[in-house]
Scaffold this active site. Structure first.
Site, mmCIF file in Angstrom:
data_model
loop_
_atom_site.group_PDB
_atom_site.id
_atom_site.type_symbol
_atom_site.label_atom_id
_atom_site.label_comp_id
_atom_site.label_asym_id
_atom_site.label_seq_id
_atom_site.Cartn_x
_atom_site.Cartn_y
_atom_site.Cartn_z
ATOM 1 N N GLU A 264 0.857 -1.188 0.000
ATOM 2 C CA GLU A 264 0.000 0.000 0.000
ATOM 3 C C GLU A 264 0.883 1.224 0.000
ATOM 4 O O GLU A 264 1.941 1.243 0.639
ATOM 5 C CB GLU A 264 -0.901 0.013 1.239
ATOM 6 C CG GLU A 264 -1.663 1.332 1.384
ATOM 7 C CD GLU A 264 -2.798 1.299 2.385
ATOM 8 O OE1 GLU A 264 -2.716 0.517 3.337
ATOM 9 O OE2 GLU A 264 -3.754 2.068 2.199
ATOM 10 N N CYS A 466 -6.467 1.041 2.714
ATOM 11 C CA CYS A 466 -7.388 2.163 2.586
ATOM 12 C C CYS A 466 -7.162 2.984 1.316
ATOM 13 O O CYS A 466 -8.076 3.659 0.849
ATOM 14 C CB CYS A 466 -7.287 3.050 3.816
ATOM 15 S SG CYS A 466 -8.006 2.245 5.255
ATOM 16 N N ASN A 593 -12.437 -3.207 0.924
ATOM 17 C CA ASN A 593 -11.339 -3.296 1.888
ATOM 18 C C ASN A 593 -11.891 -2.989 3.276
ATOM 19 O O ASN A 593 -12.223 -1.858 3.559
ATOM 20 C CB ASN A 593 -10.248 -2.284 1.540
ATOM 21 C CG ASN A 593 -9.160 -2.244 2.596
ATOM 22 O OD1 ASN A 593 -8.461 -3.227 2.801
ATOM 23 N ND2 ASN A 593 -9.034 -1.116 3.285
ATOM 24 N N GLU A 594 -12.003 -3.978 4.084
ATOM 25 C CA GLU A 594 -12.477 -3.876 5.472
ATOM 26 C C GLU A 594 -13.569 -2.825 5.634
ATOM 27 O O GLU A 594 -13.557 -2.043 6.575
ATOM 28 C CB GLU A 594 -11.297 -3.633 6.439
ATOM 29 C CG GLU A 594 -10.502 -2.371 6.199
ATOM 30 C CD GLU A 594 -9.464 -2.096 7.299
ATOM 31 O OE1 GLU A 594 -8.765 -3.022 7.719
ATOM 32 O OE2 GLU A 594 -9.368 -0.933 7.721
HETATM 33 O O1 AHR Z 1 -2.259 -1.397 6.800
HETATM 34 C C1 AHR Z 1 -2.607 -0.099 7.119
HETATM 35 C C2 AHR Z 1 -4.109 0.127 7.078
HETATM 36 O O2 AHR Z 1 -4.743 -0.696 8.007
HETATM 37 C C3 AHR Z 1 -4.770 -0.217 5.793
HETATM 38 O O3 AHR Z 1 -4.731 0.797 4.884
HETATM 39 C C4 AHR Z 1 -6.189 -0.459 6.199
HETATM 40 O O4 AHR Z 1 -6.832 -1.348 5.341
HETATM 41 C C5 AHR Z 1 -6.065 -0.942 7.610
HETATM 42 O O5 AHR Z 1 -6.913 -0.266 8.452
#
Ligand code: AHR
Length: 865
Positions: A264, A466, A593-594
């Protein structure tokens, strides 16, 4: 955002008591529900109970049974004035106010006041805000009337609306204050007067609440154990003996792609990190909004300045190279000598003798056939390399040159020096090392990429996290913005509060996967932004409007065509034009994503999922079940996965080492017939968030359990992967770096040992310990796998105790093997950050002795004969 408007009805109240729920049972007690203003109103819903409505006993004393999910963490997720009530079917509902500036209220329901279902945030227009919401049941209409107060410029206005199902509401209409029942009551809890609602419930109901609280306390205590507690926990533990029996005849197939990486763009992982570009803000697109206006120096000229005299600069956007890349600098030179200077990302690192590609787009706005010199210099004007670019025309054109560095320095600067008077427009000023990973153009920083490749990851997840879904619908990552010529890519604000040039885009991600022989796992937003959305002010409930969802779904489908389609297809042709006519052979795609699992999420996810399933049934879609290992999003996400038969879901959890130690059976009970699991983000977090031997061993222990459950858990990736020193938003990470050094952590070596020693079948084994206390047993973890390619038998053994474990390993049931095995041991003090694996070879036999040192991870690789 699709608004849930409230529809008007006639307001008919029914008689209500201040005790809101009745029970016929003789052993009834009173339950009081309330919230406090502690922790900035973030502690959510609390309960107190009483026999007599006089003496109230708080549960917890302030255990949080329900927390608000509205808005961003930190600033929001507040619960004000919760109002609890039970409907005719016995279902409990809670409505509350989220703040005093959004015209929404929040709703959630639960059977038992413990396991709450998804939240919704209906828009309570027309008021400016929605305070003190209340509900009454209208028995004539068989619906619920909600009333609330809205305070606007000192005026108090009251509104009401109705609903049958807490999904659809009639439009709000104004009412008078007398129409409110004001059902809240004040009672004294622990000497403080709290306002809330009182309900009569069976005593056993309160017992359930008490048990839930006690369970939380006891498990939190267990999970918070760290090595600092060892002197007390293991005071009498002197030595431990173990017997491990490997039963070679019992095995089960497990995933051959368990270990992968999560990439990321967080912590400057991309620009200034893995992406090879050395010029910061090469496109002059940094903007105040990247940092929400909080840093005035973060503007189009960030990292640029003018030195010397004779040249001044200004920003223009009238005639850009491409509309996605609007801004460019104009140098107005009255006398040659001044320079436009770029500082790189804290300096430009150079290596003596290495070649660097310089390129820039230029156009003479005034004056003819301008010439520029481009130099790389030190702080005292030492010149480390220099080239000339001549005859710049009146139209935008790309100019390129190659420069060889004459020295090794960590912190050079780049200068562009107009040699002629006039006005010169410049954009996309780039300096790129030729020695990128695998020599790719527009490629990756070689040393950093190599350390990642050394893990032998079987997959790469990108672009987040995120970053994939952004913190508002305008911030969602759109893959199409990140492909094609660099000057046509669309940069954007990075959710982690900096700038994303998109130079490292989808093509580069896919190419990297191919270069390291890993499966690409792109994650696209499920039509909703992050649960932590700050843009738009309404949290994640602001999904892509439904009228635009079809286009969004098409974008997702186009991604598969771009990755896999033949060169005859529209998007396949674009891939070929970028230099990759062959398919990237994409097999997986993550959607979401979550995310918060809300109705808004479900509607959009389902649309994307059904479209993918229909057009590309061969692609494995990975759904999402929220950011925790339990809770509403986890439960609701799994329910949705079961309903839609989603082949795989993405689970995330960052937990204490104790959690990982005591939850090694987490997947043992998973239903093998349901969705497979991708553990997309995990890491052990200690207070202070170090990455040390203790966290690394907790992860190593848990990975033995993932291998054992490798028939359910198909993939797992530690998160986050990269962090640049001085620019780290999140700790711990797997690999830290600066401009010249790469610093893998202890956790990195655990991942690498698993990556290098993965298998595709799990071999049954039995571990017997001389001490059978749970705290001891949970700290010795073993897994045995076989790799069918080499036929090697691989034992992974973790000892998280402070004493050695004297182990007898029985191999008599594994068939013929070579007597010399390769042993790798990672050990040290719990807080050690520099522990590194050491390799030797040892003799093994049907029954051999092996010491597992205190606080260690041992990998034993045994060759079959
Ligand atoms: O890994 C860091 C963050 O943790 C990621 O962006 C998110 O998906 C999670 O909350």
């Amino acid at each position: 955002m699709k608004k849930v408007y409230l529809f008007a009805i006639l307001f008919v109240t029914t008689f209500q008591h201040t005790v809101l729920s009745m029970s016929n049972e003789t052993d009834s007690v009173y339950l009081f529900s309330y919230a406090t203003d502690k922790n900035a109103n973030k502690d959510g819903l609390h309960f107190a109970w009483s026999d007599d409505r006089k003496q109230w006993i708080p549960i917890g004393p302030e255990h949080s049974y329900l927390k608000c999910d509205y808005g961003t963490w930190g600033a929001e997720k507040n619960m004000f004035d919760p109002y609890l009530f039970q409907d005719n079917d016995g279902l409990w509902h809670c409505i509350w106010s989220v703040n005093d500036y959004d015209s929404v209220f929040a709703h959630a329901a639960a059977d038992d006041l413990i396991l709450w279902r998804r939240q919704s945030y209906p828009e309570a227009v027309p008021g400016k805000n929605c305070l003190m919401p209340e509900v009454v049941f209208n028995s004539t209409k068989q619906n619920y009337t909600i009333t609330w107060l809205s305070v606007n410029d000192g005026d108090s206005l009251y509104y009401r609306a109705s609903t049958e199902d807490f999904r659809k509401y009639t439009p709000a209409i104004g009412i008078s204050s007398e129409d409110r029942l004001n059902m809240r009551t004040k009672v004294s809890v622990s000497g403080v007067l709290e306002e809330g609602t009182i309900h009569k419930v069976p005593k056993k109901f309160v017992d359930g609440l008490l048990r839930a609280h006690e369970l939380t306390v006891s498990r939190n205590q267990l999970w918070s154990e760290t090595t600092k507690d060892y002197p007390e926990l293991f005071a009498s533990l002197e030595s431990v003996d173990a017997t491990i029996t490997v039963n070679g005849s019992e095995s089960k197939p497990i995933s051959d792609m368990l270990i992968g990486i999560f990439f990321e763009d967080i912590n400057y992982a991309a620009d200034g990190g893995l992406y090879g570009e050395l010029i910061q803000n090469r496109g002059f697109e940094y903007s105040l909004s990247d940092k929400m206006g909080k840093d005035k120096s973060w503007n189009y000229f960030k990292a640029w300045q003018i030195s010397g005299v004779g040249t001044v600069y200004s920003m223009d956007s009238v005639s850009p190279i491409h509309f996605n890349n609007k801004h460019y600098v104009v140098l107005n030179t009255s006398k040659a000598g001044g320079a436009l200077v770029n500082e790189g990302f804290d300096g430009i690192p150079l290596k003596k003798g290495e070649k660097y590609n310089i390129s820039l787009f230029a156009r003479m706005v005034k004056g003819r056939n301008g010439n520029v010199r481009v130099r790389i210099v030190g702080s005292n004007d030492e010149v480390y390399g220099e080239v000339s670019i001549k005859k710049i025309s009146g139209e935008w054109q790309k100019y390129s040159a190659v420069l060889t560095a004459n020295t090794t320095v960590p912190n050079a600067k780049l200068e562009v020096i107009p040699q002629t008077t006039g006005c010169l427009a410049l954009d996309m000023v780039s300096l790129f090392p030729q020695e990128t990973f695998k020599g790719r153009k527009n490629g990756l920083r070689a040393d950093l990429a190599q350390v990642i490749a050394d893990i032998k990851p079987q997959f790469v997840r990108f672009p987040g996290g995120c970053v994939a879904h952004g913190d508002g619908i305008e911030n969602i990552y759109h893959w199409k913005n990140t492909i094609g010529p660099l000057e046509a890519r669309k940069p954007q604000r990075n959710i982690w509060n900096y700038h994303q040039s998109a130079g490292l885009g989808y093509f580069e991600y896919f190419q990297f996967c191919e270069d390291i022989n890993a499966e690409p796992i792109p994650i696209v937003a499920a039509g909703v932004p992050c649960q932590n959305s700050s843009c738009g002010g309404a949290g994640q409930q602001g999904g892509i409007p439904m009228c635009k969802m079809q286009d969004y779904v098409q974008d997702v489908l186009d991604l598969i065509e771009w990755a896999n389609g033949s060169t005859d297809t529209y998007w396949g042709k674009k891939r070929a034009e970028a230099g990759h006519p062959n398919s990237f052979n994409l097999k997986y795609i993550g959607v979401g994503n979550e995310d918060l699992i809300t109705d808004i999420f479900e509607e959009r996810f389902t649309m994307i999922y059904e479209a993918l399933k229909e057009k590309y049934p061969e692609i494995t879609v990975i759904g999402t079940v929220g950011p925790w290992f339990e809770g509403t999003d986890y439960r609701e996400g799994w329910e949705l996965a079961n309903k839609l038969n989603i082949p795989m879901v993405d689970e995330h959890y960052y937990q204490s080492p104790g959690w990982f130690i005591y939850n090694q059976d987490f997947y043992d009970q998973y239903d093998r017939s349901k969705s497979k699991v991708y553990l997309g983000e995990y890491a052990a977090h200690l207070p202070g968030r170090p990455n040390n031997l203790e966290t690394a061993l907790a992860e190593a222990s848990y990975l033995t359990a993932l291998e054992r459950n490798g028939d359910v858990v198909q993939m797992a990736s530690y998160a986050p992967l990269l962090a640049k020193e001085g620019y780290t938003q999140w700790n711990p990470d797997l690999i830290y770096f600066n401009n010249t050094e790469v610093k893998p952590t202890v956790g990195y070596y655990v991942q690498k040992l698993y990556g290098l020693n993965s298998g595709n079948s799990y071999i049954s084994n039995k571990v017997e310990l001389s001490d059978d206390k749970v705290a001891v047993k949970k700290r010795v973890a073993v897994s045995v796998v076989r790799d069918s390619e080499t036929n090697d038998l691989i034992l992974k053994l973790v000892n998280m105790l402070a004493v050695d474990v004297n182990t007898t390993v029985n191999l008599d049931k594994v068939g013929a093997y070579s007597p010399l095995a390769v042993r790798t041991v990672l050990t040290g003090m719990p807080d050690e950050k520099m522990a590194r694996p050491e390799i030797d070879s040892i003799e093994v036999s049907d029954h051999f002795l092996l010491t597992l040192p205190a606080m260690s991870f041992t990998v034993l690789r045994i060759k079959s004969k």
